[in-house]
Design a protein around this motif. Structure first.
Motif, PDB file in Angstrom:
ATOM      1  N   GLN A   1       0.828  -1.202   0.000  1.00  8.65           N
ATOM      2  CA  GLN A   1       0.000   0.000   0.000  1.00  8.65           C
ATOM      3  C   GLN A   1       0.864   1.254   0.000  1.00  8.65           C
ATOM      4  O   GLN A   1       0.594   2.208  -0.738  1.00  8.65           O
ATOM      5  N   SER A   2       1.912   1.252   0.836  1.00 12.94           N
ATOM      6  CA  SER A   2       2.767   2.439   0.921  1.00 12.94           C
ATOM      7  C   SER A   2       3.500   2.702  -0.375  1.00 12.94           C
ATOM      8  O   SER A   2       3.571   3.844  -0.841  1.00 12.94           O
ATOM      9  N   VAL A   3       4.075   1.629  -0.955  1.00 14.15           N
ATOM     10  CA  VAL A   3       4.833   1.814  -2.192  1.00 14.15           C
ATOM     11  C   VAL A   3       3.922   2.360  -3.293  1.00 14.15           C
ATOM     12  O   VAL A   3       4.284   3.300  -4.004  1.00 14.15           O
ATOM     13  N   GLN A   4       2.722   1.787  -3.431  1.00  9.51           N
ATOM     14  CA  GLN A   4       1.787   2.259  -4.461  1.00  9.51           C
ATOM     15  C   GLN A   4       1.406   3.711  -4.222  1.00  9.51           C
ATOM     16  O   GLN A   4       1.346   4.527  -5.140  1.00  9.51           O
ATOM     17  N   ARG A   5       1.145   4.041  -2.947  1.00  5.74           N
ATOM     18  CA  ARG A   5       0.722   5.400  -2.626  1.00  5.74           C
ATOM     19  C   ARG A   5       1.796   6.415  -2.973  1.00  5.74           C
ATOM     20  O   ARG A   5       1.539   7.442  -3.602  1.00  5.74           O
ATOM     21  N   VAL A   6       3.044   6.111  -2.567  1.00  7.79           N
ATOM     22  CA  VAL A   6       4.129   7.056  -2.841  1.00  7.79           C
ATOM     23  C   VAL A   6       4.377   7.159  -4.347  1.00  7.79           C
ATOM     24  O   VAL A   6       4.640   8.237  -4.877  1.00  7.79           O
ATOM     25  N   ALA A   7       4.253   6.019  -5.047  1.00  7.06           N
ATOM     26  CA  ALA A   7       4.435   6.050  -6.508  1.00  7.06           C
ATOM     27  C   ALA A   7       3.402   6.961  -7.155  1.00  7.06           C
ATOM     28  O   ALA A   7       3.724   7.775  -8.016  1.00  7.06           O
ATOM     29  N   GLU A   8       2.142   6.842  -6.708  1.00  5.52           N
ATOM     30  CA  GLU A   8       1.080   7.705  -7.227  1.00  5.52           C
ATOM     31  C   GLU A   8       1.393   9.158  -6.952  1.00  5.52           C
ATOM     32  O   GLU A   8       1.296  10.015  -7.825  1.00  5.52           O
ATOM     33  N   GLU A   9       1.736   9.448  -5.680  1.00  2.00           N
ATOM     34  CA  GLU A   9       1.923  10.840  -5.276  1.00  2.00           C
ATOM     35  C   GLU A   9       3.100  11.503  -5.979  1.00  2.00           C
ATOM     36  O   GLU A   9       3.090  12.698  -6.232  1.00  2.00           O
ATOM     37  N   THR A  10       4.160  10.727  -6.278  1.00  2.00           N
ATOM     38  CA  THR A  10       5.339  11.337  -6.902  1.00  2.00           C
ATOM     39  C   THR A  10       5.286  11.245  -8.425  1.00  2.00           C
ATOM     40  O   THR A  10       6.143  11.789  -9.101  1.00  2.00           O
ATOM     41  N   GLY A  11       4.262  10.559  -8.959  1.00  2.00           N
ATOM     42  CA  GLY A  11       4.188  10.413 -10.415  1.00  2.00           C
ATOM     43  C   GLY A  11       5.273   9.497 -10.947  1.00  2.00           C
ATOM     44  O   GLY A  11       5.784   9.683 -12.050  1.00  2.00           O
ATOM     45  N   SER A  12       5.644   8.500 -10.158  1.00  2.00           N
ATOM     46  CA  SER A  12       6.678   7.572 -10.617  1.00  2.00           C
ATOM     47  C   SER A  12       6.116   6.655 -11.689  1.00  2.00           C
ATOM     48  O   SER A  12       4.997   6.166 -11.556  1.00  2.00           O
ATOM     49  N   THR A  13       6.923   6.403 -12.727  1.00  2.00           N
ATOM     50  CA  THR A  13       6.446   5.544 -13.818  1.00  2.00           C
ATOM     51  C   THR A  13       6.985   4.131 -13.711  1.00  2.00           C
ATOM     52  O   THR A  13       6.526   3.240 -14.406  1.00  2.00           O
ATOM     53  N   ALA A  14       7.985   3.939 -12.846  1.00  2.00           N
ATOM     54  CA  ALA A  14       8.578   2.606 -12.741  1.00  2.00           C
ATOM     55  C   ALA A  14       9.131   2.361 -11.341  1.00  2.00           C
ATOM     56  O   ALA A  14       9.386   3.296 -10.590  1.00  2.00           O
ATOM     57  N   PHE A  15       9.274   1.061 -10.988  1.00  2.00           N
ATOM     58  CA  PHE A  15       9.945   0.677  -9.740  1.00  2.00           C
ATOM     59  C   PHE A  15      11.256   0.026 -10.081  1.00  2.00           C
ATOM     60  O   PHE A  15      11.390  -0.593 -11.128  1.00  2.00           O
ATOM     61  N   LEU A  16      12.178   0.055  -9.098  1.00  2.00           N
ATOM     62  CA  LEU A  16      13.376  -0.757  -9.238  1.00  2.00           C
ATOM     63  C   LEU A  16      13.478  -1.655  -8.011  1.00  2.00           C
ATOM     64  O   LEU A  16      13.425  -1.178  -6.881  1.00  2.00           O
ATOM     65  N   LEU A  17      13.602  -2.973  -8.221  1.00  2.00           N
ATOM     66  CA  LEU A  17      13.901  -3.881  -7.110  1.00  2.00           C
ATOM     67  C   LEU A  17      15.424  -3.949  -7.021  1.00  2.00           C
ATOM     68  O   LEU A  17      16.070  -4.536  -7.894  1.00  2.00           O
ATOM     69  N   PRO A  18      16.018  -3.333  -5.999  1.00  2.00           N
ATOM     70  CA  PRO A  18      17.467  -3.046  -6.022  1.00  2.00           C
ATOM     71  C   PRO A  18      18.351  -4.190  -5.528  1.00  2.00           C
ATOM     72  O   PRO A  18      19.106  -4.024  -4.590  1.00  2.00           O
ATOM     73  N   ASN A  19      18.287  -5.349  -6.149  1.00  2.00           N
ATOM     74  CA  ASN A  19      19.123  -6.462  -5.695  1.00  2.00           C
ATOM     75  C   ASN A  19      20.584  -6.235  -6.072  1.00  2.00           C
ATOM     76  O   ASN A  19      20.889  -5.417  -6.930  1.00  2.00           O
ATOM     77  N   PRO A  20      21.482  -6.995  -5.390  1.00  2.00           N
ATOM     78  CA  PRO A  20      22.922  -6.773  -5.622  1.00  2.00           C
ATOM     79  C   PRO A  20      23.329  -7.038  -7.080  1.00  2.00           C
ATOM     80  O   PRO A  20      22.820  -7.948  -7.718  1.00  2.00           O
ATOM     81  N   VAL A  21      24.250  -6.216  -7.582  1.00  2.00           N
ATOM     82  CA  VAL A  21      24.770  -6.413  -8.941  1.00  2.00           C
ATOM     83  C   VAL A  21      26.084  -5.642  -9.073  1.00  2.00           C
ATOM     84  O   VAL A  21      26.304  -4.659  -8.355  1.00  2.00           O
TER      85      VAL A  21
END
Lengths: 238, 443
Positions: A86-106
């Motif tokens: 819920q939090s991630v979706q809400r913040v994405a909506e509020e900031t107008g984010s178009t994508a997520f990154l799952l930041p695993n090691p690389v």
């Protein structure tokens, strides 16, 4: 196409971090860094915040430094929550984010696998890929694991749309490959092939019963590839 | 909101209703009917009705205050902001202990039901297993809470839904039977065989059945759309359980003479069910009783931990008491501070005293909440902007205060003495530890 903005959600009190190479990859686009901590139902979020806010903020500030060193423009938020999704979706909506990154090691990001399966719009996904891969000189493999020949024909078309978008964005044609293998389990194929690349880019599916029980597609791919996943959000209704 | 960090609101209207109904329904239906009928006869239905009226008179002002100050902490928060820190300390500590007494009461109720289950299987033991069973489950619940066992909230919602279904079927059948639809003769009895005074003293005793609605206000900081959902959840849960309680007494006293009903003690409803539907009915009510009492005990333990958090946030008790550990993410200090006294009280095992002291301490808070509303409305600070306003101001809050304090007067002396002693101890603690804390009007 509108500018892309990428949301990176990090569990700041559980030792999760973001590899510097991912910040470098994301530096051409605005980044939202969401530091969050999930509390169990016995604890009001405010109580955890009272105790851990400073520590969490300090960790978040460290990450911001790293991002800025890599050349990212970053905005940050800190959230204490019971429901991560819920939090991630809400913040994405509020900031107008178009994508997520799952930041695993690389390590260094040199090769990206782009999965065009599912309901994702090939042109939109290719646009996102172009925004980060072209400035970063990243090799791109456009991927569509098909279940049979008819499916493969559909896949080839989608790959062609994506390739055209990448071309228009100035991608080096030498660096763009296409693959349409016939497989038994497409999602598994994405995860397995991802092991040969540094990062996966894919789309998001609408919530479904399958996702409820087995996890979101991107999470399943990340669990198999153990690498970072860049996920294009579903378009929000205007 | 804590400056700098966002706090996610995750509780909806159904969650709020589940908290209210779930906390209340454990006692009213499953523990009190036999005892209440024994004191007041069928007029015990009136006792529960009186309780519902008092609860509503308090729920309305509480709703207004909660929408003006939707932060977790509930009644304590309103009173400390409206009446100052000494009142806040007395209420906060009293509320914390009130919840502990309530938890002990629910656990003893659970012990009775568990014993009845054993008896159903024909197990006869030398020693009365009520207290040991209650103690074991008390330890179990505390341990589960400390280790952050998830999904107890979702489980609780499920349990509440299940209980409501079982009860609706049971009471529906019972009401039809009472009106003679099944051709059985009912136990004739005058409405108030012991007079009307016991109706009021019993109302004071069974008021524990209504202690859950204010719990909704304690999670005000986590409820979505608090201006709408808080009043709906509070008033809604009181109305729903009030109807259930009155129907339960009616059904129970139609099945048995009240004197006979009283001999069944805390598990009287099991016998009523057995009378209607046979052993199957008894088993269903046994299971329902176990679920209801354990979930109420769990809810009360968690609420007491929140009460400690609210107090320590305002520096009325040491900060360390609301420490959260990173391993499980739970407030282990507050949970253990609840668990240990609960076990001690369970060992003493006197259900009625536990219930009355719990009611006393809560009624104290309820009365003061009404007073706090009157104080805030008189002074109207600029930050005071509730989304919901009490209908019938100032009559409703004045009646609420009078009714709350009045109900205390009907309790047995031992309960009043214990309650008063706790209040005095809380005031002394405040003077020792938190004399300089200013809270009136501090948001």
């Amino acid at each position: 196409m509108p500018t892309h903005r990428v949301l990176v959600a990090v569990r700041v009190l559980e030792g999760e971090s973001v590899p510097q190479s991912l910040f470098e990859l994301l530096s051409p686009v605005p980044v939202v860094l969401l530091g969050f901590h999930v509390v169990p139902e016995q604890t009001p979020p405010a109580q955890a915040s009272m105790q851990f806010r400073e520590r969490a903020q300090a960790k978040l500030d460290e990450l911001v430094e790293g991002a800025q060193t890599a050349g990212c423009s970053v905005e940050t938020t800190l959230v204490f929550t019971r429901e991560e999704r819920q939090s991630v979706q809400r913040v994405a909506e509020e900031t107008g984010s178009t994508a997520f990154l799952l930041p695993n090691p690389v390590g260094d990001v040199e090769s990206m696998l782009v999965s065009l399966r599912g309901p994702v719009d090939p042109a939109r996904l290719a646009d996102l890929v172009a925004a980060v891969a072209v400035p970063g000189d990243v090799d791109v493999t456009l991927f569509y694991p098909a279940v049979d020949d008819d499916d493969a024909a559909v896949g080839s078309e989608r790959l062609e749309t994506a390739r055209r978008t990448l071309d228009d964005a100035g991608a080096d044609p030498e660096r763009v490959k296409k693959e349409v293998p016939i497989v038994d389990n497409p999602l598994k194929a994405v995860g397995e092939t991802a092991a040969e690349h540094d990062i996966v880019a894919m789309g998001e599916r609408a919530p479904s019963l399958e996702a409820f029980f087995l996890g979101e597609d991107a999470e399943r791919v990340a669990a198999q590839s153990l690498g970072p996943v860049l996920v294009l959000r579903r378009p929000t209704k205007e | 909101m804590e400056a700098g960090a966002e706090l996610e609101r995750t509780v909806g209207l159904s969650g709020g209703l589940a908290i209210g109904i779930g906390t209340m329904i454990g006692a009213g239906i499953f523990v009190f009917p036999g005892i209440a009928a024994g004191y007041a006869g069928p007029a015990a239905a009136g006792s529960f009705a009186i309780g519902a009226v008092v609860a509503l008179l308090v729920a309305l002002p509480t709703s207004e205050l909660a929408t003006a100050m939707p932060r977790s902490g509930g009644g304590f928060y309103f009173i400390s902001r409206g009446l100052g820190s000494l009142a806040g300390s007395v209420v906060g500590v009293s509320l914390w202990l009130g919840l502990i007494f309530a938890s002990a009461f629910y656990l003893v109720g659970f012990g009775h039901y568990a014993t009845a289950v054993l008896a159903e299987f024909g197990l006869a033991l030398d020693v009365n297993p009520v207290t040991p069973l209650a103690l074991v489950f008390g330890v179990l619940l505390t341990a589960l809470s400390v280790t952050g066992t998830e999904n107890t909230a979702k489980l609780q919602n499920l349990v509440v839904a299940l209980l409501l279904v079982i009860l609706t079927l049971f009471l529906g059948y019972g009401l039809l039977d009472a009106f003679g639809l099944f051709g059985r003769s009912t136990a004739p009895e005058e409405f108030a065989p012991f007079g009307y005074a016991p109706m009021f003293t019993t109302a004071a005793l069974v008021f524990t059945s209504y202690l859950g609605f204010a719990q909704v206000a304690t999670v005000a900081g986590e409820i979505k759309e608090p201006g709408r959902n808080l009043p709906l959840a509070m008033v809604g849960s009181v109305v729903v359980v009030g109807v259930f309680y009155v129907a339960t007494i009616f059904v129970a006293t139609s099945a048995f003479q009240s004197a006979r009903l009283a001999t069944f003690g805390e598990t009287a409803m099991v016998e009523v069910a057995r009378d209607f539907v046979g052993p199957a009915g008894a088993v269903v009510i046994l299971v329902a009783g176990l679920l209801a009492t354990v979930s109420s005990a769990n809810a009360s333990i968690l609420s007491s931990s929140r009460a400690i958090y609210a107090l320590s946030r305002d520096a009325l008790v040491p900060r360390r008491m609301s420490d959260v550990n990173l391993r499980y993410g739970t407030p282990h200090v507050a949970l253990v501070m609840a668990g240990v006294p609960v076990l001690g009280l369970v060992a003493l095992g006197r259900v009625e005293v536990l219930a009355e002291v719990a009611s006393f301490l809560h009624l104290l808070m309820y009365g003061l909440v009404c007073v706090a509303l009157l104080a805030l409305r008189r002074s109207r600070p600029e930050w005071y902007d509730p989304d919901f306003e009490v209908p019938g101001y100032p009559v409703v809050p004045v009646l609420g205060a009078l009714a709350s304090f009045g109900l205390i007067a009907f309790m047995q002396l031992l309960s009043q003495v214990i309650g008063l002693a706790i209040m005095v101890a809380a005031a002394l603690w405040h003077l020792y530890y938190a004399r300089d804390v200013e809270l009136r009007g501090v948001l």
